[in-house]
Design an enzyme around this catalytic site. Structure first.
Site, PDB file in Angstrom:
ATOM      1  N   ASN A   1      18.619  10.399  -6.134  1.00 35.92           N
ATOM      2  CA  ASN A   1      17.529  11.336  -6.440  1.00 35.92           C
ATOM      3  C   ASN A   1      17.132  12.274  -5.289  1.00 35.92           C
ATOM      4  OD1 ASN A   1      16.203   9.452  -4.908  1.00 35.92           O
ATOM      5  ND2 ASN A   1      14.686   8.896  -6.463  1.00 35.92           N
TER       6      ASN A   1
ATOM      7  N   HIS B   1      13.502  11.504  -0.327  1.00 34.03           N
ATOM      8  CA  HIS B   1      12.473  10.462  -0.230  1.00 34.03           C
ATOM      9  C   HIS B   1      11.236  11.054   0.422  1.00 34.03           C
ATOM     10  CE1 HIS B   1      10.453   6.727   1.025  1.00 34.03           C
ATOM     11  NE2 HIS B   1      10.241   7.347   2.168  1.00 34.03           N
TER      12      HIS B   1
ATOM     13  N   LYS C   1      18.635  12.746   1.047  1.00 30.14           N
ATOM     14  CA  LYS C   1      19.545  11.621   0.812  1.00 30.14           C
ATOM     15  C   LYS C   1      21.016  12.092   0.773  1.00 30.14           C
ATOM     16  CE  LYS C   1      16.073   8.774  -1.546  1.00 30.14           C
ATOM     17  NZ  LYS C   1      15.794   7.917  -2.727  1.00 30.14           N
TER      18      LYS C   1
ATOM     19  N   TYR D   1      14.216  -0.144   3.300  1.00 27.90           N
ATOM     20  CA  TYR D   1      13.809  -0.409   1.914  1.00 27.90           C
ATOM     21  C   TYR D   1      13.452  -1.881   1.688  1.00 27.90           C
ATOM     22  CZ  TYR D   1      15.015   4.270   0.181  1.00 27.90           C
ATOM     23  OH  TYR D   1      15.035   5.621  -0.082  1.00 27.90           O
TER      24      TYR D   1
ATOM     25  N   GLU E   1       7.270   4.497   8.447  1.00 29.47           N
ATOM     26  CA  GLU E   1       8.573   5.137   8.243  1.00 29.47           C
ATOM     27  C   GLU E   1       8.907   6.127   9.359  1.00 29.47           C
ATOM     28  OE1 GLU E   1       8.312   4.618   3.393  1.00 29.47           O
ATOM     29  OE2 GLU E   1       8.321   6.645   4.234  1.00 29.47           O
TER      30      GLU E   1
END
Ligand code: UDP
Length: 143
Positions: A114, A117, A11, A51, A128
Site C-alpha cells: 500500500n 506508511h 514502501k 512492526y 518510529e
C-alpha cells in the site's frame, strides 16, 4: 495548532514504481517539511522490530517479506498537526477504501502493498522517528 513531527515510509512498491518524487511532492504541497530522509533496505530483524505490534496478526510474515523485498525511503516530516495531516493525505490502509486523491488511492495496488506508511499518533511518531534517525540527523528548518 501544534507543530508536530511524524514518520513516513515510502514502501518498496512505490520506490520500485519510481513514485518517490511524486509522493514527496504530496508532502510539500500539504505543508509538511521533510527534516530527515534516507533510503534503506531493511533486514528481516529491522522490519520485525518496526512492526512488532502486529507480530500476532495473520499478515505479519507477508508484511515483513514485503517490507524487506527492496529499498524504502524513510522520512521525518514536520508541520502543523503533522500526524493527522499526513494520515489524511495518505488515505485508508486499504487503497480500495482510500479517498480520491490520497497517496494510497493514487499509488497503491492492494492492502498488503500500500505504497506508504504514516505514524498513527504522536507517541508512535516519536518511537518510529527514533527507530530510524538519531537526534543529529533531524534538521532544524526555520523556513
Ligand atoms: N496490512 C496488511 N494486511 C492487512 C492489514 C494490514 O498487509 O489486512 C499491512 C499494511 O501494509 C498496513 C500495515 O500492515 O499498512 C500496518 O497495518 P495498520 O493497520 O497499522 O495500517 P496503517 O496504519 O499502515 O494504515
Amino acid at each position: 495548532m501544534a507543530i508536530e513531527r511524524t514518520f513516513s515510509i515510502i514502501k518498496p512498491d512505490a520506490v520500485a514504481n519510481n513514485n518517490i518524487g511524486a509522493i514527496y511532492n504530496r508532502f510539500e504541497t500539504a505543508g509538511l517539511k521533510i527534516i530527515a530522509s534516507k533510503m534503506v533496505h531493511l533486514s528481516k530483524e529491522q522490519a520485525e522490530g518496526f512492526y512488532a505490534e502486529h507480530s500476532e496478526r495473520p499478515f505479519f510474515g507477508a508484511l515483513v517479506a514485503f517490507m524487506t523485498s527492496g529499498p524504502i525511503m524513510v522520512q521525518t516530516l514536520e508541520g502543523e498537526n503533522a500526524v493527522l495531516a499526513h494520515r489524511e493525505i495518505l488515505g485508508a490502509t486499504n487503497p480500495a477504501e482510500a479517498a480520491e486523491g490520497t497517496i494510497r488511492a493514487d499509488f497503491a495496488k492492494s492492502i498488503d502493498e500500500n505504497a506508504a506508511h504514516g505514524s498513527d499518533s504522536v507517541a508512535s511518531a516519536e518511537r518510529e522517528v527514533a527507530y530510524f534517525f538519531s537526534a543529529e540527523e533531524l534538521c532544524v528548518r526555520t523556513r
